[in-house]
Design an enzyme around this catalytic site. Structure first.
Site, mmCIF file in Angstrom:
data_model
loop_
_atom_site.group_PDB
_atom_site.id
_atom_site.type_symbol
_atom_site.label_atom_id
_atom_site.label_comp_id
_atom_site.label_asym_id
_atom_site.label_seq_id
_atom_site.Cartn_x
_atom_site.Cartn_y
_atom_site.Cartn_z
ATOM 1 C CG ASP A 1 -4.966 2.178 5.859
ATOM 2 O OD1 ASP A 1 -5.770 3.135 5.849
ATOM 3 O OD2 ASP A 1 -4.520 1.675 4.818
ATOM 4 C CE1 TYR B 1 3.919 -6.780 4.544
ATOM 5 C CE2 TYR B 1 3.433 -9.021 5.229
ATOM 6 C CZ TYR B 1 3.477 -8.048 4.251
ATOM 7 O OH TYR B 1 3.071 -8.355 2.975
ATOM 8 C CG ASP C 1 -1.963 -1.054 1.197
ATOM 9 O OD1 ASP C 1 -2.341 -1.466 0.093
ATOM 10 O OD2 ASP C 1 -2.403 -1.484 2.278
ATOM 11 N NE ARG D 1 -4.894 -2.521 4.185
ATOM 12 C CZ ARG D 1 -5.619 -2.273 3.091
ATOM 13 N NH1 ARG D 1 -6.373 -1.195 3.038
ATOM 14 N NH2 ARG D 1 -5.586 -3.085 2.063
#
Length: 328
Positions: free
Chosen positions: A94, A80, A52, A198
């Site tokens: 988010d 991540y 993103d 997310r």
């Protein structure tokens, strides 16, 4: 695109290789591809695994013939680092979305660390996850996020994913600019391809009854490739940063060292007779020529090697392979 990322277009190139970029925030993955096409002098550039615009971190690009390797990178597990804000939910799960709920006064302060970790454990392992409605998943041929932005209500189906590690690294109380009391969690997640971080933040907040969303996301690893080997997008010189296809393939697969004649035969699409001593391989095998060039990916069974994907020499010469090589 910001002016600092503008660079004169390079001369047309057929040089092939894999490029690791540390994507900055504010750019889409397509922005990174478009810039790489311009400075590498070729339109044959693709990426393995979208990030993103808000996210930073590792983006794996294939240039020219090496785009054929991306198929095998997309499905690898990923790592991540993320920040989850508990106490506020947003339309996009988010920080880029609009706030849809704020936890009542005292609800966040009443969260117990043990409860947070219990719900984190519940979201670890093989789980069913509903992606965010503003994801890039296609619905009736259109991206879900495009439908949402046009006012269409989108409900995506849950899908199986694997979250092999979900670790709370740090936990702290905070106050938003609007005065809301929240808890910020720094987390590390290792997961299968197709997992939405997310959605983990959203589901964790929902399970705790306070809402939640992601405020930061950084991809640190895809399979064997780590962000600390990635180049900076602003300063990268593509020709210098490319990893040779043979090097990348050797990091992904078993290797088969070919003779000069076998390299020619395989390049012409012939099956290779390897003899009874050649063990069967469960997946693709990287076939490497004596000069270090990746000839192709092959399957090996019953003493024979058969081409799965070819890497033609006019796309990646042996000299290029040696000069583009990276550490493995």
């Amino acid at each position: 695109m910001p002016e600092k990322f503008t660079r004169d277009k390079a001369e047309p190139s057929t040089r092939s290789g894999v490029l690791f970029i540390d994507k900055p925030a504010g750019l889409t993955s397509h922005d990174v591809v478009a810039r790489t096409r311009r400075i590498a002098g070729t339109r044959k550039v693709g990426h393995a695994g979208t990030l993103d615009p808000m996210a930073t971190g590792l983006l794996v690009l294939g240039v020219n013939a090496s785009t054929r390797l991306l198929t095998y990178v997309v499905g690898l597990d990923k790592e991540y680092l993320a920040t989850i804000r508990l106490g506020v939910a947003t339309t996009t799960d988010d920080a880029e979305g609009e706030v849809v709920s704020v936890a009542p006064s005292g609800a966040v302060e009443g969260l117990i660390a043990a409860d947070i970790r219990s719900q984190v454990e519940a979201l670890t392992g093989d789980i069913e996850q509903t992606p965010s409605s503003v994801s890039a998943i296609k619905v009736d041929g259109q991206r879900a996020y495009a439908l949402v932005r046009s006012g269409v209500e989108v409900k995506l189906k849950a899908r199986p994913v694997t979250v092999s590690e979900f670790e709370v690294v740090d936990e702290r109380a905070a106050t938003t600019a609007d005065g809301a009391q929240v808890v910020e969690l720094e987390v590390r997640v290792v997961c299968s391809s197709g997992t939405y971080i997310r959605a983990l933040g959203r589901d964790l907040g929902a399970a705790l009854g306070v809402g939640g969303h992601l405020t930061a996301l950084r991809r640190t690893r895809i399979g064997p490739f780590r962000v600390d080997e990635a180049a900076d997008l602003e300063t990268v010189i593509v020709a210098d940063a490319l990893e040779a296809p043979a090097t990348t393939a050797s990091r992904l697969f078993e290797t088969l060292e070919l003779t000069a004649q076998q390299s020619i035969d395989l390049g012409h699409g012939k099956r290779l007779e390897l003899g009874d001593t050649a063990p069967d391989a469960r997946g693709p095998v990287a076939a490497i020529a004596p000069d270090g060039r990746l000839v192709g990916l092959v399957s090996v069974a019953s003493g024979r090697a058969q081409t799965l994907v070819n890497f033609p020499p006019d796309q990646q010469s042996g000299a290029d392979a040696r000069s583009a090589g990276g550490d493995s």
